[in-house]
Scaffold this motif. Structure first.
Motif, PDB file in Angstrom:
ATOM      1  N   LYS A 155      40.501  35.540  30.620  1.00 42.39           N
ATOM      2  CA  LYS A 155      39.154  35.397  31.163  1.00 42.39           C
ATOM      3  C   LYS A 155      38.481  36.755  31.338  1.00 42.39           C
ATOM      4  O   LYS A 155      37.290  36.888  31.106  1.00 42.39           O
ATOM      5  N   GLU A 156      39.272  37.751  31.744  1.00 37.91           N
ATOM      6  CA  GLU A 156      38.677  39.088  31.899  1.00 37.91           C
ATOM      7  C   GLU A 156      38.105  39.589  30.577  1.00 37.91           C
ATOM      8  O   GLU A 156      37.038  40.201  30.531  1.00 37.91           O
TER       9      GLU A 156
ATOM     10  N   VAL B 241      34.980  37.801  29.912  1.00 35.46           N
ATOM     11  CA  VAL B 241      33.894  38.350  30.719  1.00 35.46           C
ATOM     12  C   VAL B 241      33.343  39.611  30.061  1.00 35.46           C
ATOM     13  O   VAL B 241      32.126  39.807  29.974  1.00 35.46           O
TER      14      VAL B 241
ATOM     15  N   ILE C  64      36.798  31.757  28.203  1.00 29.91           N
ATOM     16  CA  ILE C  64      36.237  31.947  29.535  1.00 29.91           C
ATOM     17  C   ILE C  64      36.624  30.827  30.488  1.00 29.91           C
ATOM     18  O   ILE C  64      36.468  30.939  31.691  1.00 29.91           O
ATOM     19  N   LYS C  65      37.170  29.744  29.937  1.00 30.80           N
ATOM     20  CA  LYS C  65      37.454  28.606  30.809  1.00 30.80           C
ATOM     21  C   LYS C  65      38.650  28.796  31.725  1.00 30.80           C
ATOM     22  O   LYS C  65      38.747  28.175  32.776  1.00 30.80           O
TER      23      LYS C  65
ATOM     24  N   ASP D  92      40.751  29.923  34.541  1.00 35.83           N
ATOM     25  CA  ASP D  92      40.364  30.511  35.811  1.00 35.83           C
ATOM     26  C   ASP D  92      41.405  31.504  36.283  1.00 35.83           C
ATOM     27  O   ASP D  92      42.587  31.326  36.072  1.00 35.83           O
ATOM     28  N   MET D  93      40.921  32.561  36.903  1.00 35.84           N
ATOM     29  CA  MET D  93      41.849  33.619  37.302  1.00 35.84           C
ATOM     30  C   MET D  93      42.460  33.321  38.659  1.00 35.84           C
ATOM     31  O   MET D  93      41.863  32.704  39.498  1.00 35.84           O
TER      32      MET D  93
END
Ligand SMILES: Nc1ncnc2c1ncn2[C@@H]1O[C@H](COP(=O)(O)OP(=O)(O)OP(=O)(O)O)[C@@H](O)[C@H]1O
Ligand SMILES: [Mg+2]
Lengths: 402, 234
Positions: free
Chosen positions: A298-299, A302, A398-399, A401-402
């Motif tokens: 995800k990072e 981003v 991007i889906k 979640d961190m």
């Protein structure tokens, strides 16, 4: 750091010290295993080669009891002390036989513990006129001619040129210290025939010699022979064993073959071990690196939303990999050198195999090579992982979640 | 510059009853109104994020084209498309989106520093941080922030380059009522200043602020309301 790829890669690594340390250790294993594996195997090989050089004779003739009572191989190859004698007339008798090329006698004596050495040392005398095994070796570190009461000491002994040692109350003078061979020969003392005869006499005078009734002028301990051209070692060996009684002719090759055999075995084990460590470290590194990067999918997504191109994202990942790889491989090489140089003596005595480290230039070359291979492996890993994350659509990454 | 979508669809390979193809967004025609706050609501799984990702240049549509002014987005090279995103689009991702190795301050300035600009944006960043009420957290790392603080950080990051279009995917998800109002008012405000804002949410409350409202259901987009003059509402 100016460029964002480098500074971000560096921050990503330094903000996760535990994970980064694990990756560094893994890439250190890559260079360490190659370096240490290669150095041990090659040191064993050159140890054997130098042992063969030093025992550079085809045949060794010893009194029969040397085979039965004292363990000949222990004395010659393992550096144990011991001595035995036979009548010097055997030398003339055998020299006159067919097929003898070079021939020279040696004389053995063991010291009691003396100044240089906490344990008794083996003293080996040779005849400078005929010797063909020890003299070439001495010449490498000493140009002069050995005078009477001069000795030459093996590299592992704690004695230095100019020292005076006392054996059985007789002073001798250290004229030279030999080059390292990585074998048991490094713990012996060498001297000429005249000197060793005096020392044998001193030991007899002090009643410290196990043989009470030998006459130093009429005994020798062994005879070394190189066969003449046109003869086989086998022929000459059999000839001596059939025609000369109370002595035994031994093929030096067969003495070394035991060592060569176990050396082969140890080399193989170390080779396989090094390869296994390398492979294991590599597989774990690939997995660990992939997990570390995928955990941050995800990072990276981003970053793409902010405007990082696929290439830039890949490059950040590759830079992380490269940094880890360079740091790890360097520490692996450093650790390898730190381990192998001080411990080479320990390895030699623990494996009881000849062990001769290559020259510093060769070590440097092998270090560079190990470093290169390890960095290459790390770079390839980060390249694969980095391109994969770059290729993925940010909208899909991007889906997570961190 | 306008952002238009022509007949875009997006399919995923996924187990369904008959085929392995699942269509998340069905042939949508869309034009984002300039200088307005557009809100898309819809149930979870209706295709809102998929739609927004396609519009913002992050997900290639299976069919159809998207134009930003005259440029067809997905005809651009990745390099150019990325630069375009950086300069003209602000994106507030769904969920948490902090870069964990960077401080709040570094996160917010990242759209500049990513392209080697270490000077610009600092003044505006200060302003955005105080507007978002996280000025005190400048030097804190994302792991030390609450969900709402993180969200406000990523809003500040999306706005830092004063983009022409702001995409926000559930930007008020973890926020309390007070902060939700602050954020929605902020979006409303920048829309008034000329920025086109596209906001996706499953909370109906956001609609009250909307100039244009759509509803997404089962991958199909339907316009709900259009408010040309909302001044009097607040
Ligand atoms: N990469 C993918 N592979 C397969 N199916 C996907 C993928 N991405 C999304 N989908 C499916 O597409 C549909 C729409 O997903 P999307 O994320 O756009 O929903 P959403 O409206 O944003 O939901 P939410 O409000 O929960 O965020 C979902 O049913 C989802 O299962
Ligand atoms: Mg969504």
């Amino acid at each position: 750091m100016k460029k964002i790829t480098e500074s971000l890669a560096y921050k990503n690594l330094s903000k996760r010290p535990g994970k980064t340390a694990a990756l560094i250790v893994l890439s250190a294993c890559l260079s360490f295993s190659i370096l240490v594996g290669t150095l041990i195997v090659s040191s064993l090989k050159s140890g054997l080669a130098s042992l063969q050089d030093r025992l550079g004779a085809d045949i060794m003739v010893v009194p029969y009891e040397a085979i039965t009572k004292s363990n000949l191989e222990n004395i010659v190859l393992q550096g144990n002390t011991g001595y035995f004698y036979m009548d010097s007339s055997y030398l003339d008798k055998i020299a006159a036989m067919d097929g003898i090329g070079e021939i020279s006698a040696q004389f053995y004596l063991a010291s009691t513990s003396s100044g240089c050495c906490s344990v008794p040392v083996q003293i080996i005398g040779f005849d400078p006129e005929t010797d063909f095994t020890i003299t070439p070796w001495i010449r490498k570190s000493y140009g002069g001619k050995l005078q009477n009461m001069d000795i030459v000491v093996g590299n592992d002994l704690n004695a230095f040129v100019g020292d005076t040692l006392t054996f059985y109350g007789t002073d001798v003078h250290v004229a030279a210290k030999l080059e390292k061979t990585g074998t048991s020969l490094d713990t012996a003392v060498y001297t000429n025939e005249e000197t060793i005869k005096k020392l044998i006499q001193s030991s007899l005078d002090k009643k410290l010699n196990t043989f009470e009734d030998v006459n130093p002028d009429h005994v020798i301990s062994n005879i070394l022979i190189n066969v003449a051209d046109g003869y086989t070692v086998e022929e000459v060996l059999n000839d001596i064993n059939i025609h000369v009684r109370k002595v035994e002719a031994v093929r030096t090759k067969s003495m070394i073959s035991g060592i060569a055999g176990s050396l082969q075995g140890v080399s193989e084990i170390i080779g396989i071990l090094a390869a296994a460590v390398w492979l294991l470290a590599f597989v774990i590194l690939v997995i660990a690196f992939a997990i570390s990067v995928n955990g941050r999918r995800k990072e990276f997504a981003v970053l793409r939303t902010i405007g990082a191109s696929r290439k830039k994202v890949s490059r950040i990942v590759m830079t992380e990999g490269l940094m880890v790889s360079v740091a790890g491989s360097l520490s692996g090489v450093a650790l390898g050198i730190l381990v192998i140089i001080p411990f080479s003596n320990l390895i030699e005595s623990q494996l009881s195999l000849p062990f001769l480290l290559p020259a510093i230039g060769v070590i440097a070359f092998v270090s560079l090579l190990s470093f290169g291979v390890a960095v290459l492996a790390g770079t390839a890993t980060s390249y694969v992982v980095g391109s994969k994350i770059g290729k993925a659509d940010a909208g899909n990454l991007i889906k997570q979640d961190m | 510059m306008t952002l238009r979508a022509e007949n875009i669809s997006r399919q995923f390979t996924r187990e369904t009853k008959n085929t392995n193809i699942f269509t998340a967004v069905h042939s949508v025609d869309f034009a984002l109104r300039e200088g307005a706050l557009t809100v898309i609501t819809g149930r979870s799984g209706s295709g809102k994020s998929t739609f927004m990702n396609m519009l913002s240049g992050l997900l290639v549509p299976t069919e159809g084209k998207i134009y930003f002014g005259e440029e067809e987005l997905y005809a651009l090279s990745d390099e150019k498309l990325s630069k375009l995103r950086n300069e003209h689009f602000g994106f507030v991702p769904q969920g948490q989106s902090g870069i964990s190795s960077l401080t709040v301050w570094e996160n917010v300035l990242l759209p500049y520093t990513l392209f080697g600009d270490n000077q610009s944006g600092k003044e505006y960043a200060e302003k955005l941080l105080s507007l978002m009420d996280i000025a005190d957290l400048k030097n804190v790392y994302p792991t030390e922030l609450s969900g709402g603080e993180l969200r406000r950080m990523s809003i500040a990051r999306a706005l830092i380059r004063r983009p022409q279009i702001v995409f926000a995917d559930e930007p008020t998800g973890d926020l309390d009522d007070e902060n939700t109002a602050i954020v929605l008012k902020l979006f409303k405000q920048i829309a008034k200043e000329g920025v086109s804002v596209l906001l996706v949410t499953h909370e109906n409350e956001a609609k009250m602020y909307a100039d244009v409202a759509y509803r997404m259901s089962g991958g199909v987009l339907q316009q709900e309301k259009e408010v040309y003059n909302t001044e009097q509402k607040y």
